[in-house]
Design a protein around this motif. Structure first.
Motif, PDB file in Angstrom:
ATOM      1  N   PRO A 552       0.706  -1.051  -0.035  1.00  0.00           N
ATOM      2  CA  PRO A 552      -0.013  -0.030   0.007  1.00  0.00           C
ATOM      3  C   PRO A 552       1.015   1.141   0.064  1.00  0.00           C
ATOM      4  O   PRO A 552       0.212   2.305  -0.213  1.00  0.00           O
ATOM      5  CB  PRO A 552      -0.896  -0.001   1.116  1.00  0.00           C
ATOM      6  CG  PRO A 552       0.091  -0.999   1.948  1.00  0.00           C
ATOM      7  CD  PRO A 552       0.600  -1.954   1.251  1.00  0.00           C
ATOM      8  N   TYR A 556       0.508   4.882  -7.345  1.00  0.00           N
ATOM      9  CA  TYR A 556      -0.055   4.058  -8.313  1.00  0.00           C
ATOM     10  C   TYR A 556       0.535   3.975  -9.629  1.00  0.00           C
ATOM     11  O   TYR A 556       0.689   2.763  -9.904  1.00  0.00           O
ATOM     12  CB  TYR A 556      -1.271   5.090  -8.926  1.00  0.00           C
ATOM     13  CG  TYR A 556      -2.072   4.399  -9.967  1.00  0.00           C
ATOM     14  CD1 TYR A 556      -2.721   3.279 -10.080  1.00  0.00           C
ATOM     15  CD2 TYR A 556      -2.074   5.120 -11.193  1.00  0.00           C
ATOM     16  CE1 TYR A 556      -3.480   2.775 -11.149  1.00  0.00           C
ATOM     17  CE2 TYR A 556      -2.538   4.702 -12.445  1.00  0.00           C
ATOM     18  CZ  TYR A 556      -3.038   3.514 -12.365  1.00  0.00           C
ATOM     19  OH  TYR A 556      -3.776   2.823 -13.536  1.00  0.00           O
ATOM     20  N   TRP A 594      -7.111   2.106  -6.108  1.00  0.00           N
ATOM     21  CA  TRP A 594      -6.038   2.543  -5.688  1.00  0.00           C
ATOM     22  C   TRP A 594      -5.925   3.658  -4.758  1.00  0.00           C
ATOM     23  O   TRP A 594      -5.498   3.582  -3.322  1.00  0.00           O
ATOM     24  CB  TRP A 594      -4.898   2.471  -6.770  1.00  0.00           C
ATOM     25  CG  TRP A 594      -3.524   2.267  -5.924  1.00  0.00           C
ATOM     26  CD1 TRP A 594      -2.670   3.381  -5.454  1.00  0.00           C
ATOM     27  CD2 TRP A 594      -2.941   1.432  -5.566  1.00  0.00           C
ATOM     28  NE1 TRP A 594      -1.556   3.029  -4.964  1.00  0.00           N
ATOM     29  CE2 TRP A 594      -1.312   1.752  -4.721  1.00  0.00           C
ATOM     30  CE3 TRP A 594      -2.823  -0.060  -5.563  1.00  0.00           C
ATOM     31  CZ2 TRP A 594      -0.506   0.848  -4.672  1.00  0.00           C
ATOM     32  CZ3 TRP A 594      -2.197  -1.085  -5.185  1.00  0.00           C
ATOM     33  CH2 TRP A 594      -0.914  -0.518  -4.604  1.00  0.00           C
ATOM     34  N   HIS A 599      -5.777  -2.127  -2.450  1.00  0.00           N
ATOM     35  CA  HIS A 599      -4.544  -2.277  -3.054  1.00  0.00           C
ATOM     36  C   HIS A 599      -4.451  -3.569  -3.486  1.00  0.00           C
ATOM     37  O   HIS A 599      -3.458  -4.453  -3.069  1.00  0.00           O
ATOM     38  CB  HIS A 599      -3.411  -1.958  -1.961  1.00  0.00           C
ATOM     39  CG  HIS A 599      -3.587  -0.565  -1.383  1.00  0.00           C
ATOM     40  ND1 HIS A 599      -3.616  -0.208  -0.027  1.00  0.00           N
ATOM     41  CD2 HIS A 599      -3.497   0.636  -1.874  1.00  0.00           C
ATOM     42  CE1 HIS A 599      -3.652   1.001  -0.049  1.00  0.00           C
ATOM     43  NE2 HIS A 599      -3.590   1.642  -1.206  1.00  0.00           N
TER      44      HIS A 599
END
Length: 618
Positions: A552, A556, A594, A599
């Motif tokens: 996480p 992106y 995202w 995630h």
């Protein structure tokens, strides 16, 4: 090598037949490998027994080899059981034992699954428990005690339809034993065999292995599945063993309907512990609850774990219609069966029976008419009252396929959400009604609604990433307005799923996000950002195999760059029957998902040359 064991590694051929491909895992006794059986041209799993120092090899080699043979023999006796990993053979190679076992593609053990996805719903724990109990019982009937039931020895794997975790398999009979059997024992009489924190207290104190001890270990395992940690987890093995013998487990917080059963399974005294047959009945009741009968049995006649349990209406059984209130009518005089003469009044004077009958008839007619008028005048308005209460706020009952927006009072899935029907595929579509089921009463709905929805939405949730089930329960006042039904929602755990889901989707539907992409979906790529759902019977560009969790902390852009590599390692096309010389991994990530804390990468398979896939690709 200094360890006393031959060098291990991919590419070695064992016994002139099994080509080692890659290591699947490592345990206390050695390694498990994925191997190719060159004679039968199929994949198998090979368990390699490893000696970690020369002294151990010299001292225990013969015992370890004999133990491996025993494991293979015990598991082979149960090879036709659907919940036991099949053992095909045991062999020696360069002086070490190897066990040839069934390879289970896509399998993950319960410990790893809970670590990855968090605790399981009570109904899912009950499903796993029933499968493992069935395997244990089959062994017990042959006198085989497993002695090491724990989360790491329970595998969950896809079935032939691709439904994840549908198969439940008990593995590792490496320390199993037949008490009183003719086989030699390979552990000392006073050596504890098993895993601390999952041993039964009588075993921790040196008692013999029994079916009741395996049942205690299963109770610890189900506790772990429901709570995310074992009931006797401590910092050291000694502390865990002490807790097993002397301490009670902390009251579970997430177990729900499982809680009383866990208490019965974790009873210290094996003589008072719940039996396997009783455990099976209790797990079955959690998995498929039945409606509560109108007349309750005496709680004192039920086992302690059944008190407070509820039952639901049999499928197809019509619920009784509510009766309107009516004015009281004169009671019918009971037939006098007393052997003694009945008093006729203070003076014993009788009235003419004809006159009394006439008066009773007239009075009854008047009361009946008045009662009917009263009932009709006081009937509640049709659809009156909110079916799920003021907090939910809906004026009418939910129907199959309804998409909803859910507004939680604070933390998602804490408290009661306000719900509003919305258009599927809208930006505010948090989830969809995927099942409805009747309850016998509002109390039944409250008691069984959550576990019922967990079971009824299990299949669709298994095909989606990052979703949860939620039961919308009718209130006492709104029970009839709700159609006497519980509505089962599938909601995004951390973001909307947009819908429609499952059977409510139509071919050609365009995916605006990966949130409602499902396992086994076939896709037509429109661009790098968009795809359409197409029929798998025809040409398609990709097929969804599963999901992979990503770091996480990534941006992106970095996640998008690394997703395919992660999928290539964790969701391998070869495990689903795709030829690695023809097919390769691919992935999808939604930027919107995202950025809303989802995630996951959607892992797909495609042809290496970019051509279309056909229905017979696998």
């Amino acid at each position: 090598m200094s360890s006393g064991a031959p060098e291990s590694g991919a590419g070695r051929v064992i016994a002139g037949r099994y080509l080692l491909l890659n290591r699947l895992g490592t345990g206390g006794m050695g390694h498990v490998w994925l191997a190719h059986d060159q004679r039968l041209d199929c994949e198998v799993a090979l368990k390699e027994i490893v000696f970690r120092d020369p002294g151990e090899a010299a001292r225990d080699r013969s015992a370890r080899i004999a133990r491996a043979r025993t494991e293979a023999r015990h598991a082979a006796w149960l090879r036709h059981h659907q919940n036991v990993v099949t053992v095909h053979d045991v062999l020696e190679h360069e002086g070490l034992p190897w066990i040839v076992m069934e390879y289970v593609p896509g399998a993950i053990d319960l410990r790893a699954l809970v670590a990855r996805r968090g605790p399981l719903p009570p109904a899912e724990c009950a499903r796993v428990g029933l499968a493992v109990l069935d395997a244990l019982t089959a062994g017990h009937e042959r006198g085989i005690m497993h002695r090491d039931v724990k989360p790491a020895n329970i595998l969950l794997a896809p079935d032939r339809t691709g439904s994840p975790y549908a198969r439940v398999l008990l593995t590792d009979y490496g320390i199993s034993v037949q008490p009183g059997g003719d086989e030699p024992r390979y552990t000392g009489e006073h050596v504890l065999v098993g895993t601390s924190g999952y041993l039964a207290p009588e075993r921790a104190q040196g008692g013999p292995p029994t079916a009741a001890a395996d049942l205690f270990s299963l109770g610890c395992t189900l506790y772990y599945g429901a709570e995310g940690h074992g009931p006797f987890e401590r910092d050291t093995d000694l502390a865990a063993l002490t807790a097993v013998v002397l301490e009670e487990p902390a009251p579970p917080l997430r177990a729900g309907a499982l809680e009383p059963l866990l208490a019965a399974m974790l009873t210290k005294d094996p003589g008072r512990r719940i039996t396997a047959a009783e455990t099976e009945a209790a797990l079955s009741a959690i998995l498929m609850p039945r409606s509560r009968p109108r007349t309750q049995p005496d709680p004192g006649s039920e086992p302690p774990w059944a008190i407070g349990a509820t039952e639901t209406a049999s499928p197809g059984q019509a619920a009784p219609l509510p009766l309107p209130p009516v004015a009281p009518v004169a009671p019918v005089a009971p037939v006098d069966e007393s052997p003694f003469p009945r008093s006729t009044g203070r003076h014993g004077r009788k009235r003419p029976r004809v006159l009394l009958g006439l008066l009773a008839g007239v009075l009854g007619a008047v009361l009946a008419v008045g009662g009917a008028w009263y009932a009709l005048a006081n009937l509640p308005p049709v659809g009156g009252g909110k079916p799920y209460g003021s907090a939910v706020g809906l004026d009418g009952p939910l129907e199959d396929g309804d998409c909803v927006d859910a507004v939680w009072p604070s933390t998602p899935f804490t408290g009661t959400p306000g719900l509003q029907r919305v258009r599927c595929l809208g930006n505010d579509t948090d989830g969809q009604v995927m099942a409805l089921f009747e309850a016998g009463s509002a109390q039944d709905a409250a008691a069984n609604g959550h576990s019922g929805c967990e079971e009824r939405t299990k299949e669709i949730r298994g095909r989606l990433a990052d979703v949860r089930a939620y039961a919308v329960l009718p209130t006492e006042d709104g029970f009839e307005t709700a159609g006497r039904k519980v509505a089962c929602l599938v909601l995004g755990a951390s973001r909307p799923v947009y819908g429609p889901l499952g059977e409510y989707r139509e071919m050609g539907m365009r995916f605006h996000t990966t949130a409602n992409m499902q396992k086994q979906d076939c896709l037509k790529r429109i661009s790098d950002e968009n795809a359409r759902l197409v029929a798998c019977e025809g040409p398609h560009d990709q097929r969804v195999l599963g999901f992979a969790r990503l770091d996480p902390e990534m941006t992106y852009d970095r996640a998008q760059a690394e997703a395919t590599g992660v999928c290539r390692e964790s969701v391998k096309p070869i495990d689903y029957g795709y030829d690695p010389s023809v097919y390769e991994s691919d992935s999808w990530i939604s930027e919107n998902d995202w950025n809303t804390s989802t995630h996951f990468a959607v892992c797909t398979v495609r042809t290496q040359n970019g051509g279309t896939m056909e229905a017979d690709a696998v």
